[in-house]
Design an enzyme around this catalytic site. Structure first.
Site: not given
Ligand code: PLP
Length: 379
Positions: A46, A100
């Site tokens: 951790r 995202y």
């Molecule tokens: N950032 C982007 C551009 C993504 O496409 C994603 C997931 O699809 C993430 C962050 C989040 O990643 P994770 O699913 O590994 O938490």
């Protein structure tokens, strides 16, 4: 050392433990301490300080061209830990207006509760960016989902520097093969390592890289919030990083071939890929990026019905969300990644119901083009 050499040799211990050329998984959670060691020297999963973890961190830092890196349990753990590190009550954050979905939902649903203020910026229009007295950071993405817009990344770095705020970029869609944000001057870069960094669609992980001082702050927050990466997943990720350059270059060239092929078909209404000369960001993308990535999106002239016919007729791409793996994936964002947005909100940012998103894999380009040709014939 150049990128592909760093991918294989970066972070490697020579000689490895007991002479092992492949760095092993240290599964144990208990390590004896040496005389004089403090709490900060304790090896514990951790605390992100066990040998399998620090080996991975060194490899990630080498690939990013950064002083330091830390792995996290997911891409979301990476971005939420960064924001919790940089922002306190009353602080203000600038975020890209297209993010995202998970990042967008975290900021919009939790900022107020945490006492943070935020406002959105258009990452293509530097003239519209402005800080407040309490602005601490700016967060953008290299290539956006699903329209593949490329941010004015150089200008973001200059803007952050001249205003004394921290620049943060989600580089998931580009990967360090196509753009190395730490080298370009970003203070912090993070990835969903679930995607290109791992590239085999078999684990969830994240990465954060930047200066030793900032990464150490992020690691301390991570130690307390508990989003550490399991050593088995870390081992798989380090193994995958060795082939990152080979995989992503093949995805770049396959995606460019598919994008050009689709753009030449009368059945296609639009193709979004920054490698095509008519993409609105092609000019600055060409200056910034070593390759345009493996992600593209497109629309058929026949709308949603034609899109569904195409998806059913393709034999190689799996109809699935997510991205960045060696296998080609295809999806309709309106019913998957962006289903949570209202149809009006989607339309406002150009995510029409018939938009199709493709994550191009490392298959033979000729086989992919032949599959698209036969599927388009059925539309
Ligand atoms: N950032 C982007 C551009 C993504 O496409 C994603 C997931 O699809 C993430 C962050 C989040 O990643 P994770 O699913 O590994 O938490």
């Amino acid at each position: 050392m150049r990128f592909d050499t760093l991918a294989v040799h970066g972070g490697e211990r020579v000689p490895g433990p007991s002479g092992s050329v492949v760095f092993p998984i240290f599964q144990g959670t208990v390590f004896t301490s040496e005389p004089g060691e403090s709490y900060h020297d304790i090896k514990y999963h951790r605390l992100n300080s066990t040998p399998t973890q620090t080996y991975l961190h060194d490899k990630l830092a080498a690939l990013e061209g950064a002083e330091a890196a830390v792995a996290t349990s997911s891409g979301m753990a990476a971005v939420t830990t960064i924001l919790h590190t940089l922002l306190g009550k009353g602080d203000h954050l600038l975020v890209s207006d297209v993010l995202y979905g998970g990042t967008h939902d975290f900021v919009t649903a939790h900022a107020e509760r945490l006492g943070w203020e935020y406002s959105t910026i258009d990452p293509q229009d530097p003239s519209s960016w402005a800080v407040r007295d309490n602005t601490r950071a700016v967060l953008v993405e290299t290539i956006t989902n699903p329209l593949m817009r490329v941010a004015r990344l150089r200008e973001v770095v200059e803007f952050a520097r001249s205003n004394g705020i921290v620049s943060v970029v989600d580089n998931t869609f580009a990967s360090p093969v196509n753009f190395r944000p730490a080298v370009a001057g970003f203070d912090l870069v993070f990835n969903s390592a679930t995607k290109y960094l791992n590239g085999h669609s078999d684990l969830v992980a994240g990465s954060v890289a930047g200066s030793s001082a900032l990464v150490e702050q992020v690691r301390h927050t991570l130690n307390l919030y508990g989003g550490s990466l399991d050593p088995h997943a870390g081992f798989l990720l380090a193994r995958s990083l060795k082939t990152l350059g080979v995989r992503v270059r093949q995805q770049n060239s396959n995606a460019l071939a598919v994008a050009a092929f689709l753009a030449s078909s009368p059945k296609i209404a639009a193709v979004n890929y920054a490698g095509l000369p008519d993409h609105p960001d092609h000019g600055h993308a060409r200056d910034l990026l070593a390759g345009y990535g493996g992600m593209l999106s497109f629309r058929l002239t026949g709308g949603v019905e034609a899109a569904e016919t195409l998806l059913a007729a393709l034999t190689l791409p799996a109809v699935a969300p997510s991205l960045g793996g060696v296998e080609t994936l295809i999806t309709r964002p309106a019913v998957t990644s962006h289903a949570g947005m209202s149809a009006e909100d989607r339309a406002a940012v150009g995510i029409t119901d018939d938009l199709i998103r493709l994550s191009v894999g490392i298959e033979d380009a000729g086989d992919l083009l032949a599959d698209f040709a036969q599927a388009l014939d059925k539309v």
